[in-house]
Design an enzyme around this catalytic site. Structure first.
Site, mmCIF file in Angstrom:
data_model
loop_
_atom_site.group_PDB
_atom_site.id
_atom_site.type_symbol
_atom_site.label_atom_id
_atom_site.label_comp_id
_atom_site.label_asym_id
_atom_site.label_seq_id
_atom_site.Cartn_x
_atom_site.Cartn_y
_atom_site.Cartn_z
ATOM 1 N N CYS A 357 -6.031 7.813 8.856
ATOM 2 C CA CYS A 357 -5.266 9.006 9.218
ATOM 3 C C CYS A 357 -6.107 10.122 9.846
ATOM 4 O O CYS A 357 -5.697 10.667 10.878
ATOM 5 C CB CYS A 357 -4.462 9.551 8.048
ATOM 6 S SG CYS A 357 -4.630 8.701 6.493
ATOM 7 N N ARG A 386 -12.967 0.003 1.295
ATOM 8 C CA ARG A 386 -12.765 0.714 0.039
ATOM 9 C C ARG A 386 -13.552 0.014 -1.041
ATOM 10 O O ARG A 386 -13.551 -1.219 -1.115
ATOM 11 C CB ARG A 386 -11.277 0.737 -0.336
ATOM 12 C CG ARG A 386 -10.446 1.428 0.729
ATOM 13 C CD ARG A 386 -8.993 1.531 0.344
ATOM 14 N NE ARG A 386 -8.231 2.067 1.464
ATOM 15 C CZ ARG A 386 -6.901 2.158 1.487
ATOM 16 N NH1 ARG A 386 -6.210 1.764 0.437
ATOM 17 N NH2 ARG A 386 -6.288 2.646 2.540
ATOM 18 N N GLN A 404 -5.742 -2.422 8.449
ATOM 19 C CA GLN A 404 -4.370 -1.963 8.314
ATOM 20 C C GLN A 404 -3.687 -1.948 9.672
ATOM 21 O O GLN A 404 -4.308 -1.599 10.671
ATOM 22 C CB GLN A 404 -4.344 -0.547 7.746
ATOM 23 C CG GLN A 404 -4.879 -0.451 6.329
ATOM 24 C CD GLN A 404 -4.752 0.954 5.802
ATOM 25 O OE1 GLN A 404 -5.218 1.894 6.428
ATOM 26 N NE2 GLN A 404 -4.134 1.099 4.644
ATOM 27 N N ASP A 406 -1.814 0.260 11.029
ATOM 28 C CA ASP A 406 -1.572 1.619 10.572
ATOM 29 C C ASP A 406 -0.990 2.448 11.699
ATOM 30 O O ASP A 406 -1.469 2.395 12.825
ATOM 31 C CB ASP A 406 -2.923 2.215 10.164
ATOM 32 C CG ASP A 406 -2.775 3.278 9.108
ATOM 33 O OD1 ASP A 406 -1.637 3.563 8.703
ATOM 34 O OD2 ASP A 406 -3.818 3.823 8.686
ATOM 35 N N HIS A 408 0.582 6.491 12.640
ATOM 36 C CA HIS A 408 0.865 7.867 12.259
ATOM 37 C C HIS A 408 1.762 8.453 13.334
ATOM 38 O O HIS A 408 1.433 8.385 14.507
ATOM 39 C CB HIS A 408 -0.435 8.654 12.091
ATOM 40 C CG HIS A 408 -1.242 8.136 10.956
ATOM 41 N ND1 HIS A 408 -2.204 7.172 11.116
ATOM 42 C CD2 HIS A 408 -1.171 8.394 9.627
ATOM 43 C CE1 HIS A 408 -2.708 6.856 9.927
ATOM 44 N NE2 HIS A 408 -2.106 7.579 9.001
ATOM 45 N N LYS A 488 7.853 8.881 -0.574
ATOM 46 C CA LYS A 488 7.662 7.681 0.251
ATOM 47 C C LYS A 488 8.713 6.639 -0.043
ATOM 48 O O LYS A 488 9.397 6.671 -1.067
ATOM 49 C CB LYS A 488 6.275 7.094 -0.003
ATOM 50 C CG LYS A 488 6.045 6.679 -1.449
ATOM 51 C CD LYS A 488 4.687 6.020 -1.622
ATOM 52 C CE LYS A 488 4.473 5.617 -3.090
ATOM 53 N NZ LYS A 488 3.258 4.845 -3.295
ATOM 54 N N HIS A 534 3.184 8.645 7.731
ATOM 55 C CA HIS A 534 2.214 7.555 7.621
ATOM 56 C C HIS A 534 2.997 6.273 7.434
ATOM 57 O O HIS A 534 3.968 6.264 6.694
ATOM 58 C CB HIS A 534 1.356 7.666 6.358
ATOM 59 C CG HIS A 534 0.516 8.872 6.260
ATOM 60 N ND1 HIS A 534 -0.843 8.823 6.328
ATOM 61 C CD2 HIS A 534 0.841 10.163 6.069
ATOM 62 C CE1 HIS A 534 -1.335 10.033 6.164
ATOM 63 N NE2 HIS A 534 -0.336 10.869 6.012
#
Length: 659
Positions: A357, A386, A404, A406, A408, A488, A534
């Site tokens: 992000c 991670r 990911q 991912d 945004h 979420k 997200h």
RNA sequence: GCCGGAGUAGCUCAGUGGCAGAGCAAUCGCCUCGUAAGCGAUAGGUCGCGGGUUCAAUCCCCGCCUCCGGCUCCA
């Protein structure tokens, strides 16, 4: 009832049918009189909790029978079986301290504080002892006690005393509530044969009337578990078991467990030569072998195309960043325990990124933004790292490095609801394209600890709810389960054997736009903050791949299969012909192997079958003469003498339909 | 990270205080075959790593590493 003449009667509703019963009759007796024999408990007057069959209904009660072969019925059965297990453990290991023993999905457990951990032999002895207890037809007898009586009864059971105190204070959590009802009254269940009480446990109930109602159970495994789930507390020894309404149901469940083991993506990853986790690299860090790499590439290419069609912009960002960015985002404050430690270069600290992000936000911020550009949808296959604790790693589904899918999305407040709706629809459509069709969503709302304004939370939650309603996906409310910065939607899927996996997540973020001081120029010249969504669709490519592999038991649909067609010559003289066929198929974009090994055809079929190749094309003299091939499908079915052009068309049709 | 379990050939697994085994896979040779395993040979091992006990350790003991089942956590 014949005795109704001399005994006062009560009027009841049993499973929506009116009945008359003698006053003082137990629920079990009135159910039996009504012909209901498969109940293990009842629900009275639509109360939340269940009651024992020994409960005495009163006039006007509406009774719902709870058959054993329902989820609620099995929970009662499993809870009772957990008691029998605790009794067996106490018999065999005097001095054992009992913690709690609730039913769980598909089974039960009980936690014990014992001198030493249980061995496999201990578990066998415990199970044998349980069978003896069950055979002795012990009754479960409920009695209400005062808090002081309970304290006296369990004076040498420190965990029970804690549960009693929590219950009297009205602060029990769900699992403990199974052992003692909150606030109201404290109950104890005595396990007894005739009048002899063999064992007693603090318990809210309900329980089956006697152990004759425990037809089938099995102890499964032992494990350690922290008391009350906190790693600051002592570790207890947990035994997991399962119990079912019949031997057949138990066998079916055990078959499912074996099936899950057979489908384990880590096993399939090795067998199908897809990926591995070399210990030289480190736990949770996968390498993708050529065949796994093909599948991954096809997945990414398809996803990329769909995202482009849906108006996403592709971005690429680096794997490491200076600490300052993660200070601004707050990751270093909130998330540092999940991050790899920094490396230092020229006096500056750099971190491997745990999330994408902040990087995407910097792209947004790289210049002024107009409302005309919104919604701006940034997308990246972003690899993150991670530091997961070693004990939690689990193949591809829980790794330390993963990619990911991912995105945004930056939009105006007005656009939020519409954007969420199309986004959720997009997510579900794409999951369906990969063959996942059963969805369950959760709407996670504001937790106790949160940042931002409650009004913003309400707006965002309402927008998420509207998206759920618009797409019609089944969802449940997860009160207070939102992230501290955002409500979420979590989308869960059911796989081919009914297991539930968390997949996609959509979050409406209140934190980052403010922390990074994001703005756009509106039509009226003002500079409001954009909303930010997200979204990870697969969650991570690795995890999604692992789930798909288990869903399909390794037999991926043809469009994803690393090898789509294996050509099998019956004799060596047919190799040249099949090489020509293979070239034609490859020219059409198919992934084709020709098995030229010095083996018999049957052996080649076995090999292709083990590799779970969707199509085998076999050719011998007759096929060569007819310019044809013979199909053998993954199912074992066959089709002979198919002209090459027809075979190609058939395979292409299956691949393109993603069936 | 914590508790427990397990590490023997590429894979699945036997095995024993006294020279290390099988099936599959691999390599080579023979066979050329019509829908789930043709025959033969060869090769493959620091029995996870380190220390201890012993005349002798893959086996017994201790420590470590890795993986597995859980717990906590989580995409």
């Amino acid at each position: 009832m014949s005795e109704a003449r001399s005994t006062p009667v009560i009027r009841l509703t049993i499973d929506r049918q009116p009945h008359v019963a003698a006053q003082g009759a137990t629920a079990r007796q009135v159910l039996a009189a009504a012909g209901v024999t498969d109940a293990v408990a009842v629900r009275a007057n639509q109360e939340e909790g269940l009651r024992d069959l020994s409960w005495l209904p009163t006039d006007g009660d509406r009774i719902e029978s709870i058959p054993v072969a329902t989820e609620e019925g099995r929970a009662v059965l499993r809870h009772s079986t957990a008691h029998v297990m605790a009794q067996a453990v106490t018999d065999l290991f005097p001095g054992t301290k009992w913690a709690i023993g609730p039913p769980i999905e598909n089974g039960f457990y009980y936690d014990f504080d014992v001198e030493r951990p249980f061995t496999a032999e201990d578990v066998e002895r415990i199970e044998a002892r349980m069978r003896a207890i069950v055979a002795s037809r012990q009754r479960f007898k409920r009695r209400v006690v005062s808090a002081d009586e309970a304290r006296a009864l369990f004076a040498d059971q420190p965990y029970k005393l804690e549960v009693i105190e929590a219950a009297t204070a009205g602060s029990v959590d769900d699992d403990e509530a199974v052992d003692a009802g909150p606030g109201t009254e404290i109950t104890v269940y005595d396990n007894s044969v005739n009048t002899h009480v063999a064992w007693s446990d603090l318990c809210r109930g309900p329980h089956v009337p006697d152990t004759a109602h425990i037809p089938a159970f099995r102890l499964l495994r032992t494990a350690a578990a922290y008391w009350r789930g906190s790693e600051r507390n002592p570790q207890l020894q947990r035994i997991y078991g399962t119990a079912w309404e019949s031997e057949e149901a138990l066998e079916e469940h055990l078959r499912l467990l074996a099936e899950a083991e057979r489908r384990d993506h880590r096993r399939l990853g090795t067998e199908l030569d897809l990926f591995s986790f070399p210990s030289e690299i480190g736990g949770g860090l996968a390498v993708w072998h050529p065949k796994g790499g093909i599948v991954r590439r096809v997945m990414e290419e398809y996803s990329r195309r769909r995202h482009e069609e849906a108006g996403y912009s592709f971005v690429v960002t680096p794997h490491i960043t200076k600490a300052a960015l993660l200070e601004t985002s707050g990751h270093l404050q909130w998330y540092s325990q999940g991050m790899y430690p920094p490396m230092e270069m020229e006096g500056v600290r750099y971190y491997p990124k745990p999330m994408n992000c902040p990087f995407h936000i910097l792209i947004y911020k790289s210049r002024g933004r107009s409302y005309r550009e919104l919604p701006l949808r940034l997308f990246e296959f972003g690899t993150v790292y991670r530091f997961e604790k070693s004990g939690v790693l689990h193949g591809l589904t829980r790794a330390r490095g993963f990619t990911q899918d991912d995105s945004h999305i930056f939009c105006t407040p007005d656009q939020l609801e519409g954007e969420l709706t199309t986004l959720l629809q997009f997510v579900l459509d794409l999951l369906r394209d990969f063959g996942l069709t059963e969805f369950e969503a959760e709407l996670a709302t504001r937790p106790d600890k949160f940042v931002g304004e409650p009004d913003d939370w309400d707006d965002a939650t309402q927008a998420l709810r509207a998206a759920l309603e618009a797409t019609g996906v089944a969802y449940v409310l997860a009160e207070g389960e939102g992230a501290f910065y955002a409500p979420k939607i979590d989308v869960h899927v059911r796989d081919a054997i009914g297991r539930r996996w968390q997949m996609s997540t959509l979050q409406v973020d209140f934190q980052f736009p403010g922390r990074f001081d994001l703005e756009y120029q509106a039509a009226d010249g003002s500079r409001p903050r954009p909303r930010m969504i997200h979204r990870a669709l697969f969650g991570s490519i690795e995890r999604f791949f692992g789930i798909l592999l288990e869903h399909y038991a390794g037999a991926l649909p043809a469009w994803l299969s690393p090898v789509q067609v294996t050509c099998i010559p019956i004799a060596e003289r047919h190799v040249g012909y099949l090489a020509g066929v293979a070239d034609q198929l490859r020219a059409a974009g198919l992934r084709v192997d020709v098995d030229t090994s010095d083996e018999r055809m049957q052996k080649k079929i076995v090999r292709a079958q083990h590799e779970k190749v969707p199509f085998m094309l076999i050719a011998g003299d007759r096929d060569v003469a007819a310019e044809a091939v013979s199909f053998r499908y993954r199912s074992g079915e066959e089709k002979r003498g198919v002209p090459v052009g027809d075979a190609l068309a058939e395979i292409l049709q299956v691949v393109e339909s993603r069936a």
